[in-house]
Design an enzyme around this catalytic site. Structure first.
Site, PDB file in Angstrom:
ATOM      1  N   GLY A  27      34.720  -1.360  26.215  1.00 56.23           N
ATOM      2  CA  GLY A  27      35.889  -0.506  26.382  1.00 56.23           C
ATOM      3  C   GLY A  27      36.286  -0.347  27.831  1.00 56.23           C
ATOM      4  O   GLY A  27      35.566  -0.750  28.759  1.00 56.23           O
ATOM      5  N   LYS A  59      28.261   0.468  32.803  1.00 60.39           N
ATOM      6  CA  LYS A  59      29.549   1.002  33.223  1.00 60.39           C
ATOM      7  C   LYS A  59      29.844   0.497  34.626  1.00 60.39           C
ATOM      8  O   LYS A  59      29.166   0.860  35.592  1.00 60.39           O
ATOM      9  CB  LYS A  59      29.513   2.537  33.200  1.00 60.39           C
ATOM     10  N   VAL A  81      33.256  -0.935  30.500  1.00 61.05           N
ATOM     11  CA  VAL A  81      31.905  -0.779  29.967  1.00 61.05           C
ATOM     12  C   VAL A  81      31.555  -2.024  29.162  1.00 61.05           C
ATOM     13  O   VAL A  81      32.344  -2.476  28.329  1.00 61.05           O
ATOM     14  CB  VAL A  81      31.790   0.475  29.078  1.00 61.05           C
ATOM     15  N   ASP A 105      35.749  17.254  30.910  1.00 66.09           N
ATOM     16  CA  ASP A 105      36.505  16.288  30.112  1.00 66.09           C
ATOM     17  C   ASP A 105      35.859  16.101  28.732  1.00 66.09           C
ATOM     18  O   ASP A 105      35.568  14.989  28.301  1.00 66.09           O
ATOM     19  CB  ASP A 105      36.585  14.945  30.843  1.00 66.09           C
ATOM     20  N   GLY A 151      37.875   2.453  30.720  1.00 66.27           N
ATOM     21  CA  GLY A 151      38.100   3.847  31.037  1.00 66.27           C
ATOM     22  C   GLY A 151      38.994   3.992  32.252  1.00 66.27           C
ATOM     23  O   GLY A 151      39.523   3.005  32.778  1.00 66.27           O
ATOM     24  N   SER A 152      39.150   5.230  32.720  1.00 68.03           N
ATOM     25  CA  SER A 152      40.030   5.490  33.859  1.00 68.03           C
ATOM     26  C   SER A 152      39.541   4.815  35.128  1.00 68.03           C
ATOM     27  O   SER A 152      40.342   4.410  35.978  1.00 68.03           O
ATOM     28  CB  SER A 152      40.135   7.003  34.094  1.00 68.03           C
ATOM     29  N   PHE A 153      38.202   4.708  35.272  1.00 65.29           N
ATOM     30  CA  PHE A 153      37.657   4.232  36.536  1.00 65.29           C
ATOM     31  C   PHE A 153      36.921   2.909  36.430  1.00 65.29           C
ATOM     32  O   PHE A 153      36.265   2.480  37.377  1.00 65.29           O
ATOM     33  CB  PHE A 153      36.694   5.288  37.106  1.00 65.29           C
ATOM     34  N   GLY A 154      36.996   2.236  35.268  1.00 63.31           N
ATOM     35  CA  GLY A 154      36.326   0.950  35.153  1.00 63.31           C
ATOM     36  C   GLY A 154      36.099   0.536  33.721  1.00 63.31           C
ATOM     37  O   GLY A 154      36.706   1.077  32.791  1.00 63.31           O
TER      38      GLY A 154
END
Length: 583
Positions: free
Chosen positions: A379, A400, A386, A495, A381-384
């Site tokens: 998947g 991650k 996985v 979050d 995400g906002s910062f990288g």
């Protein structure tokens, strides 16, 4: 013979009539609750060979003429009572004494020099009193003495060379006094010496080179003095040594690798010195080691993996040094806690040790993911991203990878390391390791085979029954309670949402993604941030003012609770005020 020992319990004073037993040879009254003064006629039974009043509550002074009537006495044991006053010089008249035990009383004054006339003495114990002054020079006349205990008094002066003339001495205990000067160089003459305790005095200078020639010594305690100098390679000559304590001194230099030759050593303490350099790999050869304390020095380098072979090691303390690298995890290291490694330069290892996570090489990650192949992609995400991967140990993990082109991603990496590397809870995703260099930063986490809660809520291929949903929400509540109240520094996740809840093989929920979490300082109930959480889940004060507090996590939890049981996102039309609902 009159034997009244600890198999019975007797109270009160010793009957003075015992002094009328003129042919008595053995008087054994040890381990009772006898009290009061002892009649002088008891000390005048000339036939006595063994007189034992030890471990009672007897008090008063010893008769000043003691010894005059004890011509046949071999052992006098007054140990562990409450006798006071000076040790009478007349005791030297009991010339056949081989054992004189006056320890653990309240005797004061000096050690009578005339004790040197007791030339048959084998065992002399004056420990645990209030004796002062010097060690009498006449002690060198006790050529048959094998055991000398003067511990825990107020003796001063030098540790005299005359002690070196007692060639049969096997145990010498002078701890907890006020001796000054240096350790006698002539100790090498005591070739029968097995135990030496000079701890807690005011000794200075170096440990004499001749000391390391005592090849039959089995125990040495020189701790809590002001000794300096270095530990020489000749330490390996002490082949019979089982315990060595040099702690709380000013010893400098490196630990010599030859120390590995001490294969009978069970306890070693170099704590609180000025040692530097590396911990020798040869420590792994000290196969009998049970206790190792090298704390509060200037030791550097890595902790040798050879220490994993010390299967009998029960205690280790390497804290307050300059060590770096990975803490070994095999052998006895599986049982050690964070206290063994605190306050070092840059150690890493298991999260429960409260250090940075162990590092994994970029090459290992490259191999474990087939070059970060798309088939291992889990998947974005906002910062990288996985990925799923397999470490060289065979462990399945989630990796991650942070996007280094985003400043927020770099900050997120640091936050996650700080926030959860030191946390342990069954409902938090565990960080196993990290990989960090100039061009690449990643966290290696435990793999959650059942994916995210979001997937289970909104995919047609998955379904959660009502009990599973309830248990998942209980798990996340437990995680938040730990973050807010169970860790030393409260942590606000910031979050909480279904995509940050991951499910293991047993459908146990684990809270993940601490990339924008905040640490609340001592006594702070809220802080402010410019980093925003996910719309729909963040509390109103977070979105409008940037206020971060534990209450915000509770708000997000309530939103998610409603979502889990309705399968409707918080931005769904049914939750928008003024719009019609189909419910």
């Amino acid at each position: 013979m009159l034997l009244i020992s600890h198999h019975f319990v007797f109270l009160g004073p010793i009957p003075k009539e015992i002094g009328n037993l003129k042919k008595l040879e053995i008087l054994e009254l040890t381990g009772n609750y006898l009290s009061g003064a002892v009649s002088s006629n008891v000390f005048n039974i000339s036939t006595l060979m063994w007189l034992n009043f030890g471990v009672n509550h007897l008090s008063g002074q010893i008769p000043p003429n003691i010894g005059s009537g004890l011509a046949n006495l071999h052992v006098l044991d007054l140990n562990s009572n409450q006798f006071i006053g000076k040790i009478p010089s007349s005791i030297s008249n009991a010339s056949k004494l081989v054992g004189l035990w006056l320890g653990l009383n309240k005797f004061s004054g000096i050690i009578p020099s005339i004790l040197g006339n007791l030339t048959n003495l084998i065992d002399l114990r004056l420990n645990g009193n209030d004796l002062n002054g010097l060690i009498p020079t006449t002690i060198n006349k006790l050529h048959g003495l094998q055991f000398l205990d003067l511990n825990n008094n107020r003796l001063k002066g030098y540790v005299i060379d005359g002690l070196c003339q007692i060639r049969r001495l096997s145990e010498l205990h002078l701890a907890n006094n006020m001796f000054t000067g240096s350790i006698p160089r002539c100790l090498e003459n005591l070739t029968s010496l097995q135990k030496l305790d000079l701890s807690s005095n005011k000794l200075v200078s170096t440990i004499p080179h001749s000391f390391w020639s005592l090849k039959d010594i089995i125990g040495v305690d020189l701790s809590s003095n002001a000794l300096n100098g270095t530990i020489p390679p000749e330490i390996s000559s002490l082949r019979a040594l089982t315990w060595l304590n040099l702690s709380n001194n000013q010893i400098t230099g490196n630990i010599p690798p030859t120390i590995g030759g001490l294969q009978t050593l069970q306890s070693l303490s170099f704590e609180h010195n000025k040692l530097q350099g590396l911990i020798p790999e040869s420590f792994g050869s000290m196969i009998s080691m049970e206790l190792l304390d090298l704390s509060q020095n200037y030791l550097s380098g890595v902790i040798p993996k050879s220490l994993e072979s010390l299967v009998h090691l029960k205690y280790i303390n390497l804290s307050y040094n300059l060590l770096h690298g990975e803490i070994p995890s095999g052998g006895p290291f599986q049982n050690f806690t964070a206290e063994s490694f605190v306050m070092n330069e840059d150690l890493c290892g298991k999260p429960q040790l409260r250090v940075k996570p162990s590092r994994v090489s970029y090459y290992e990650l490259l191999q474990g993911t087939n070059g970060f192949d798309e088939c291992n992609f889990l998947g974005q995400g906002s910062f990288g991203s996985v990925y799923k991967g397999v470490l060289s140990s065979g462990q399945m993990v989630a990796i991650k990878i942070f996007n280094l082109h985003l400043e927020e991603a770099l900050r997120s990496f640091d936050i996650e390391c700080t926030a959860i590397c030191n946390l342990r809870h069954r409902n938090l995703v565990k960080i196993i390791s990290s990989c960090s260099n100039v061009d690449f930063k990643s966290l290696i986490m435990e793999f959650m085979p059942n994916g995210s809660l979001e997937k289970w809520l909104y995919s047609h291929n998955y379904c959660l029954d009502i009990l599973q949903r309830l248990n998942i929400m209980i798990d996340i509540a437990s995680a938040l309670e730990y973050l807010h109240h169970g860790s030393s520094t409260p942590i606000v996740h910031c979050d909480v949402k279904p995509s940050n809840v991951l499910l293991d093989e047993d459908m146990v929920a684990h809270l993940s993604d601490f990339g924008i979490s905040k640490l609340l300082g001592e006594e702070k109930l809220q802080i402010y941030t410019k980093t925003f959480a996910t719309v729909g889940y963040m509390a109103p004060e977070y979105g409008s003012e940037g206020v971060v507090s534990m209450k915000g996590d509770v708000y997000s939890y309530g939103i998610m609770l409603m979502e889990v049981f309705t399968r409707k996102k918080p931005i769904d039309d049914m939750f928008v005020e003024g719009r019609p609902s189909n419910c």
